[in-house]
Scaffold this motif. Sequence first.
Motif, PDB file in Angstrom:
ATOM      1  N   GLY A  97     -15.421   2.163   4.526  1.00 25.37           N
ATOM      2  CA  GLY A  97     -15.772   1.429   3.313  1.00 25.37           C
ATOM      3  C   GLY A  97     -15.283   2.147   2.066  1.00 25.37           C
ATOM      4  N   LEU A  98     -15.504   3.455   2.017  1.00 31.76           N
ATOM      5  CA  LEU A  98     -15.110   4.234   0.850  1.00 31.76           C
ATOM      6  C   LEU A  98     -13.597   4.401   0.760  1.00 31.76           C
ATOM      7  N   LEU A 120      -2.556  -0.783   2.047  1.00 34.03           N
ATOM      8  CA  LEU A 120      -2.715   0.653   1.850  1.00 34.03           C
ATOM      9  C   LEU A 120      -4.169   1.072   2.013  1.00 34.03           C
ATOM     10  N   GLY A 121      -5.085   0.242   1.522  1.00 34.39           N
ATOM     11  CA  GLY A 121      -6.505   0.535   1.682  1.00 34.39           C
ATOM     12  C   GLY A 121      -6.913   0.550   3.139  1.00 34.39           C
ATOM     13  N   THR A 122      -6.426  -0.435   3.887  1.00 30.99           N
ATOM     14  CA  THR A 122      -6.730  -0.516   5.322  1.00 30.99           C
ATOM     15  C   THR A 122      -6.141   0.679   6.065  1.00 30.99           C
ATOM     16  N   MET A 123      -4.932   1.044   5.697  1.00 30.62           N
ATOM     17  CA  MET A 123      -4.267   2.195   6.319  1.00 30.62           C
ATOM     18  C   MET A 123      -5.018   3.494   6.009  1.00 30.62           C
ATOM     19  N   THR A 124      -5.413   3.650   4.754  1.00 29.62           N
ATOM     20  CA  THR A 124      -6.150   4.851   4.354  1.00 29.62           C
ATOM     21  C   THR A 124      -7.447   4.976   5.147  1.00 29.62           C
ATOM     22  N   ALA A 125      -8.124   3.840   5.335  1.00 30.36           N
ATOM     23  CA  ALA A 125      -9.403   3.838   6.033  1.00 30.36           C
ATOM     24  C   ALA A 125      -9.259   4.015   7.535  1.00 30.36           C
ATOM     25  N   SER A 126      -8.152   3.568   8.099  1.00 28.05           N
ATOM     26  CA  SER A 126      -8.031   3.483   9.558  1.00 28.05           C
ATOM     27  C   SER A 126      -7.252   4.613  10.206  1.00 28.05           C
ATOM     28  N   PHE A 127      -6.230   5.126   9.517  1.00 31.65           N
ATOM     29  CA  PHE A 127      -5.283   6.000  10.211  1.00 31.65           C
ATOM     30  C   PHE A 127      -5.877   7.359  10.580  1.00 31.65           C
ATOM     31  N   GLY A 128      -6.802   7.872   9.769  1.00 33.90           N
ATOM     32  CA  GLY A 128      -7.459   9.124  10.129  1.00 33.90           C
ATOM     33  C   GLY A 128      -8.221   8.978  11.438  1.00 33.90           C
TER      34      GLY A 128
END
Length: 200
Positions: A97-98, A120-128
């Motif tokens: 979410g953050l 980009l938001g989805t990638m930032t949240a998911s890739f880690g």
Amino acid sequence: MFYTIDILGTIAFAISGVLVAINKKMDLFGILIIGFVTAVGGGTLRDLLIGNTPVGWMKDITFTYVIIASAVFAILFRSKINYLRTSLFLFDTIGIGLYTLVGIEKGLNAELHPIICIALGTMTASFGGVLRDILCNEIPVIFRKEIYATACILGGITYFLLSELPIENNLVFIISGVVVIVTRLLAVKFKIALPIAYKD
């Protein structure tokens, strides 16, 4: 507000990674590496794609300190966390979410199209989380039936819809983040999933 969200997302994902590593019975070094990769993996990929180098966590040592402190906290108080799976899910959900909002904001700063910002938001949240699961020999959550990336996309759409209204920017952040978190919580609670392409 944006910096605070970034720090809170880092804490949530670092703890998420540490809990997975503890479950896998890794040594202290392995636990720290998994926590670190989970916390900064998505943001690193995002920054590389938009040409923001050195990547964010390399320019601000605070993130490294936060990740180490979060890892130590999770290790010391692991006995207090009664249900690791529940705790992992909660921290992971808060993290996506953050971090969805962090990725969107970075895209806006780079003057990208809203659709690209949501990506980009989805990638930032998911890739880690993808890196965490791969390193821990698990099928990444984003590739299973469970609602994950879809929640990020809904939060991103909410962000841009609310941005068109005369609403305080901080409130836009909060509502959009809550949409991501609540969407995933409800999806898991009521076993809502995307359809699969085939059945055995």
